[in-house]
Design a protein around this motif. Sequence first.
Motif, short mmCIF file in Angstrom:
data_model
loop_
_atom_site.label_atom_id
_atom_site.label_comp_id
_atom_site.label_asym_id
_atom_site.label_seq_id
_atom_site.Cartn_x
_atom_site.Cartn_y
_atom_site.Cartn_z
N LEU A 1 -31.11 11.69 -18.90
CA LEU A 1 -29.66 11.63 -19.08
C LEU A 1 -28.99 10.88 -17.93
CD1 LEU A 1 -29.07 15.28 -20.35
CD2 LEU A 1 -29.05 13.16 -21.72
N LEU A 2 -29.48 11.09 -16.72
CA LEU A 2 -28.92 10.41 -15.55
C LEU A 2 -29.17 8.90 -15.63
CD1 LEU A 2 -27.52 10.53 -12.79
CD2 LEU A 2 -29.76 11.01 -11.78
N PHE A 3 -30.40 8.51 -15.97
CA PHE A 3 -30.70 7.08 -16.10
C PHE A 3 -29.92 6.48 -17.28
CE2 PHE A 3 -33.95 7.87 -13.04
CZ PHE A 3 -34.24 6.64 -12.47
N ARG A 10 -35.15 23.94 -13.82
CA ARG A 10 -36.52 23.42 -13.67
C ARG A 10 -37.11 23.04 -15.03
NH1 ARG A 10 -36.38 27.44 -9.82
NH2 ARG A 10 -37.42 28.99 -11.13
N SER A 11 -36.79 23.83 -16.06
CA SER A 11 -37.37 23.57 -17.38
C SER A 11 -36.81 22.31 -18.05
CB SER A 11 -37.16 24.78 -18.30
OG SER A 11 -35.81 24.88 -18.70
N ILE A 12 -35.66 21.83 -17.60
CA ILE A 12 -35.03 20.66 -18.24
C ILE A 12 -34.99 19.44 -17.32
CG2 ILE A 12 -33.63 22.06 -19.82
CD1 ILE A 12 -31.22 21.54 -17.91
N LEU A 13 -35.76 19.47 -16.24
CA LEU A 13 -35.69 18.38 -15.25
C LEU A 13 -35.93 17.01 -15.86
CD1 LEU A 13 -35.34 17.30 -12.41
CD2 LEU A 13 -37.75 17.85 -11.98
N LYS A 68 -20.74 15.32 -19.90
CA LYS A 68 -21.33 15.21 -21.24
C LYS A 68 -22.41 16.24 -21.55
CE LYS A 68 -20.46 10.29 -21.80
NZ LYS A 68 -21.05 8.97 -22.02
N HIS A 69 -23.08 16.75 -20.49
CA HIS A 69 -24.27 17.56 -20.74
C HIS A 69 -24.31 18.90 -20.02
CE1 HIS A 69 -25.75 14.04 -22.83
NE2 HIS A 69 -25.46 13.33 -21.77
N GLY A 70 -23.32 19.20 -19.21
CA GLY A 70 -23.26 20.52 -18.59
C GLY A 70 -23.80 20.60 -17.17
N GLU A 71 -23.58 21.76 -16.59
CA GLU A 71 -23.86 21.97 -15.17
C GLU A 71 -25.34 22.01 -14.81
OE1 GLU A 71 -21.70 21.66 -12.66
OE2 GLU A 71 -20.36 21.09 -14.30
N ASP A 72 -26.20 22.52 -15.69
CA ASP A 72 -27.62 22.56 -15.35
C ASP A 72 -28.19 21.14 -15.22
OD1 ASP A 72 -27.94 25.30 -15.07
OD2 ASP A 72 -28.36 25.60 -17.22
N HIS A 73 -27.86 20.28 -16.17
CA HIS A 73 -28.30 18.89 -16.07
C HIS A 73 -27.65 18.22 -14.86
CE1 HIS A 73 -30.79 18.59 -19.61
NE2 HIS A 73 -29.81 19.05 -20.40
N ALA A 74 -26.38 18.53 -14.61
CA ALA A 74 -25.67 17.94 -13.48
C ALA A 74 -26.31 18.36 -12.15
CB ALA A 74 -24.20 18.32 -13.50
N ALA A 75 -26.76 19.60 -12.05
CA ALA A 75 -27.40 20.07 -10.81
C ALA A 75 -28.69 19.29 -10.56
CB ALA A 75 -27.70 21.56 -10.89
N ASN A 76 -29.46 19.05 -11.60
CA ASN A 76 -30.67 18.25 -11.45
C ASN A 76 -30.34 16.80 -11.09
OD1 ASN A 76 -32.50 20.32 -11.94
ND2 ASN A 76 -32.57 19.92 -14.14
N ALA A 77 -29.33 16.26 -11.74
CA ALA A 77 -28.91 14.88 -11.46
C ALA A 77 -28.42 14.76 -10.02
CB ALA A 77 -27.80 14.47 -12.44
N ARG A 78 -27.66 15.76 -9.57
CA ARG A 78 -27.17 15.74 -8.19
C ARG A 78 -28.32 15.79 -7.19
NH1 ARG A 78 -23.36 13.47 -5.79
NH2 ARG A 78 -25.07 12.87 -4.51
N ALA A 79 -29.34 16.61 -7.49
CA ALA A 79 -30.50 16.70 -6.60
C ALA A 79 -31.19 15.34 -6.49
CB ALA A 79 -31.48 17.76 -7.10
N PHE A 80 -31.35 14.65 -7.62
CA PHE A 80 -31.99 13.33 -7.59
C PHE A 80 -31.12 12.32 -6.85
CE2 PHE A 80 -33.25 9.17 -9.39
CZ PHE A 80 -34.58 9.17 -8.96
N ALA A 81 -29.81 12.36 -7.09
CA ALA A 81 -28.89 11.46 -6.40
C ALA A 81 -28.93 11.69 -4.89
CB ALA A 81 -27.47 11.63 -6.93
#
Length: 186
Positions: free
Chosen positions: A173-175, A164-167, A113-126
Motif C-alpha cells: 500500500l505504501l509503494f 505484524r500480520s499485515i506488514l 485510505k487504509h487505517g492506522e495499522d497499515h499507517a503504523a507499518n508505513a511509518r516504521a518503513f519511512a
Amino acid sequence: MPESELPEDVVEEATRLTRLARDAVDPDEREAYLSARDELVDEHDFLSRVREEDDVLVLHPAEWVDDEGTVVPKQIDDVDRGVEQPLSGTGEEHEWSAIEEHNARLVATVAEKHGEDHAANARAFADFLGNHYVRRIETAGAPEVREFIEEYYPRNAWTTTEQRSILSESLKLLFDAADAEVPEYN
C-alpha cells in the motif's frame, strides 16, 4: 553553479530504474529497467552509465561521447551539464527534511485510505529508510526492504500482532501510494 538541463524528475526516475535493475533477479527484468532508463535519458540527448567504484549513476550529454562510446574531454564544454547521482547511501544533494516530508505524505495517504495499522507499518518503513538511507520510499531496493523486514522491524518497531500480520500488505500500500512497485525481496 548552473543546473543541468536534465529535469529533476528525469534524474529521479533514471535513478529509480537503475536501482530496480540492480535489484532485479531476472536478467530480462534487469534489461527492461536499463532499457527504460536509457530511453528516458535519450529523449534529452543524454547517456547513462554506472560508475561502479563509488556506486554512482552518471548522466551526461551524448555529445561528450565519440562513436566508439568513449568520453572525449575536449567535447565537455561545461561539466555542470552532467549529473552524478549516488545509488546507495546519501549524497550531498539529498536533504533529510525534504525526504522526510515526501515520505510523510505517503504515510498520510496510507493512513487516510487504509487505517492506522497499515499507517503504523508505513511509518516504521519511512523512518527506517529516511533515517538510515535518507531515501524516498519509491527508491528503496530489495536489500533495503529485506533489511527492514528482517532486522529493523522486529527490533525497532513497537507493533501489535495485527500490524505484524499485515506488514507485507502495508508495504504494498505504501509503494502504491508512491506509484511504485515493492521490490522483489524474497
